[in-house]
Design a protein around this motif. Structure first.
Motif, PDB file in Angstrom:
ATOM      1  N   THR A  43       0.843  -1.191   0.000  1.00 41.01           N
ATOM      2  CA  THR A  43       0.000   0.000   0.000  1.00 41.01           C
ATOM      3  C   THR A  43       0.877   1.239   0.000  1.00 41.01           C
ATOM      4  N   GLU A  44       0.314   2.332  -0.539  1.00 44.67           N
ATOM      5  CA  GLU A  44       1.044   3.585  -0.636  1.00 44.67           C
ATOM      6  C   GLU A  44       0.109   4.744  -0.340  1.00 44.67           C
ATOM      7  N   LEU A  45       0.617   5.733   0.376  1.00 50.25           N
ATOM      8  CA  LEU A  45      -0.103   6.970   0.635  1.00 50.25           C
ATOM      9  C   LEU A  45       0.110   7.883  -0.567  1.00 50.25           C
ATOM     10  N   ILE A  46      -0.963   8.466  -1.080  1.00 45.48           N
ATOM     11  CA  ILE A  46      -0.844   9.412  -2.190  1.00 45.48           C
ATOM     12  C   ILE A  46      -0.515  10.781  -1.604  1.00 45.48           C
ATOM     13  N   LEU A  47       0.658  11.274  -1.940  1.00 45.29           N
ATOM     14  CA  LEU A  47       1.126  12.561  -1.427  1.00 45.29           C
ATOM     15  C   LEU A  47       0.613  13.723  -2.263  1.00 45.29           C
ATOM     16  N   GLY A  48       0.322  13.470  -3.515  1.00 41.24           N
ATOM     17  CA  GLY A  48      -0.157  14.510  -4.416  1.00 41.24           C
ATOM     18  C   GLY A  48       0.065  14.099  -5.853  1.00 41.24           C
ATOM     19  N   VAL A  49      -0.036  15.062  -6.718  1.00 43.02           N
ATOM     20  CA  VAL A  49       0.159  14.831  -8.147  1.00 43.02           C
ATOM     21  C   VAL A  49       1.539  15.347  -8.516  1.00 43.02           C
ATOM     22  N   ALA A  50       2.381  14.467  -9.043  1.00 47.15           N
ATOM     23  CA  ALA A  50       3.747  14.843  -9.407  1.00 47.15           C
ATOM     24  C   ALA A  50       3.821  15.493 -10.781  1.00 47.15           C
ATOM     25  N   GLU A  51       2.922  15.099 -11.672  1.00 47.74           N
ATOM     26  CA  GLU A  51       2.957  15.596 -13.047  1.00 47.74           C
ATOM     27  C   GLU A  51       1.583  15.388 -13.665  1.00 47.74           C
ATOM     28  N   THR A  52       1.151  16.322 -14.502  1.00 44.15           N
ATOM     29  CA  THR A  52      -0.120  16.190 -15.214  1.00 44.15           C
ATOM     30  C   THR A  52       0.123  16.444 -16.688  1.00 44.15           C
ATOM     31  N   VAL A  53      -0.431  15.565 -17.518  1.00 43.30           N
ATOM     32  CA  VAL A  53      -0.355  15.732 -18.971  1.00 43.30           C
ATOM     33  C   VAL A  53      -1.756  15.548 -19.537  1.00 43.30           C
ATOM     34  N   PRO A  54      -2.043  16.141 -20.683  1.00 41.41           N
ATOM     35  CA  PRO A  54      -3.356  15.949 -21.297  1.00 41.41           C
ATOM     36  C   PRO A  54      -3.561  14.482 -21.691  1.00 41.41           C
ATOM     37  N   ALA A  55      -4.747  13.979 -21.467  1.00 41.02           N
ATOM     38  CA  ALA A  55      -5.085  12.605 -21.845  1.00 41.02           C
ATOM     39  C   ALA A  55      -5.992  12.635 -23.074  1.00 41.02           C
ATOM     40  N   PRO A  56      -5.887  11.629 -23.939  1.00 38.62           N
ATOM     41  CA  PRO A  56      -6.780  11.567 -25.099  1.00 38.62           C
ATOM     42  C   PRO A  56      -8.238  11.500 -24.660  1.00 38.62           C
ATOM     43  N   LYS A  57      -9.129  12.084 -25.441  1.00 41.59           N
ATOM     44  CA  LYS A  57     -10.553  12.121 -25.087  1.00 41.59           C
ATOM     45  C   LYS A  57     -11.172  10.738 -24.964  1.00 41.59           C
ATOM     46  N   GLY A  58     -10.679   9.761 -25.693  1.00 41.12           N
ATOM     47  CA  GLY A  58     -11.252   8.416 -25.650  1.00 41.12           C
ATOM     48  C   GLY A  58     -10.671   7.529 -24.567  1.00 41.12           C
ATOM     49  N   MET A  59      -9.858   8.093 -23.682  1.00 41.98           N
ATOM     50  CA  MET A  59      -9.221   7.301 -22.629  1.00 41.98           C
ATOM     51  C   MET A  59     -10.112   7.289 -21.390  1.00 41.98           C
ATOM     52  N   ALA A  60     -10.439   6.098 -20.894  1.00 42.05           N
ATOM     53  CA  ALA A  60     -11.321   5.960 -19.741  1.00 42.05           C
ATOM     54  C   ALA A  60     -10.644   6.415 -18.464  1.00 42.05           C
ATOM     55  N   TRP A  61     -11.444   6.920 -17.531  1.00 37.72           N
ATOM     56  CA  TRP A  61     -10.934   7.303 -16.225  1.00 37.72           C
ATOM     57  C   TRP A  61     -10.555   6.047 -15.464  1.00 37.72           C
ATOM     58  N   GLY A  62      -9.472   6.119 -14.692  1.00 33.17           N
ATOM     59  CA  GLY A  62      -9.068   4.987 -13.870  1.00 33.17           C
ATOM     60  C   GLY A  62      -7.584   5.021 -13.580  1.00 33.17           C
ATOM     61  N   LEU A  63      -7.093   3.930 -13.005  1.00 28.76           N
ATOM     62  CA  LEU A  63      -5.688   3.793 -12.646  1.00 28.76           C
ATOM     63  C   LEU A  63      -4.929   3.106 -13.770  1.00 28.76           C
ATOM     64  N   TYR A  64      -3.732   3.617 -14.055  1.00 27.77           N
ATOM     65  CA  TYR A  64      -2.879   3.077 -15.102  1.00 27.77           C
ATOM     66  C   TYR A  64      -1.456   2.952 -14.560  1.00 27.77           C
ATOM     67  N   SER A  65      -0.660   2.079 -15.176  1.00 28.58           N
ATOM     68  CA  SER A  65       0.763   1.961 -14.869  1.00 28.58           C
ATOM     69  C   SER A  65       1.554   2.325 -16.111  1.00 28.58           C
ATOM     70  N   ASN A  66       2.738   2.853 -15.908  1.00 32.39           N
ATOM     71  CA  ASN A  66       3.629   3.160 -17.015  1.00 32.39           C
ATOM     72  C   ASN A  66       4.251   1.841 -17.469  1.00 32.39           C
ATOM     73  N   GLY A  67       4.109   1.488 -18.725  1.00 31.48           N
ATOM     74  CA  GLY A  67       4.644   0.231 -19.248  1.00 31.48           C
ATOM     75  C   GLY A  67       6.151   0.110 -19.119  1.00 31.48           C
ATOM     76  N   ASP A  68       6.868   1.237 -19.138  1.00 27.46           N
ATOM     77  CA  ASP A  68       8.321   1.224 -19.016  1.00 27.46           C
ATOM     78  C   ASP A  68       8.787   1.294 -17.566  1.00 27.46           C
ATOM     79  N   CYS A  69       7.912   1.699 -16.668  1.00 28.88           N
ATOM     80  CA  CYS A  69       8.244   1.839 -15.247  1.00 28.88           C
ATOM     81  C   CYS A  69       7.025   1.373 -14.448  1.00 28.88           C
TER      82      CYS A  69
END
Length: 128
Positions: A43-69
């Motif tokens: 488990t991890e405590l969410i401290l905040g948002v480290a970075e925000t980038v625009p997401a494509p309009k067709g991308m569903a809301w939810g949790l994602y992982s970076n494929g490279d990390c």
């Protein structure tokens, strides 16, 4: 009328390959702090948002992982894709009741992240 399809699928966003993360879930305790819970008790405590980038309009809301990390967690909501700043933590019973915010990969509109300025803390609270 054009119909858009919203998909919870792998997408490339700002040069990162974001993959759906069905293993993690988002939890809020009675103090309003948000936590990520993963399999095997991590488990991890969410401290905040480290970075925000625009997401494509067709991308569903939810949790994602970076494929490279794979330990880099992203949350996609109406405001874009947010890389979460986290720290290892435990879900302690005394901080309950714990409320799960995601029973499916998609978040409800009121569950998007933003910092609350009303209390002068770094807690993350839902809008409303």
């Amino acid at each position: 009328m054009e119909r858009r399809t919203i998909r919870y699928a792998r997408r490339r966003v700002a040069g990162r390959l974001l993959e759906p993360n069905r293993a993690q879930s988002l939890w809020r305790n009675r103090m309003g702090r948000l936590y990520l819970a993963a399999p095997h008790g991590r488990t991890e405590l969410i401290l905040g948002v480290a970075e925000t980038v625009p997401a494509p309009k067709g991308m569903a809301w939810g949790l994602y992982s970076n494929g490279d990390c794979p330990f880099e967690t992203w949350l996609v909501d109406r405001d874009g894709a947010h890389r979460l700043a986290v720290a290892p933590a435990s879900l302690i019973d005394a901080y309950g009741p714990w409320r799960r915010l995601t029973s499916s990969p998609r978040l409800k509109p009121g569950d998007s992240l933003h910092k609350s300025d009303s209390e002068g803390t770094s807690d993350l609270r839902e809008r409303g």
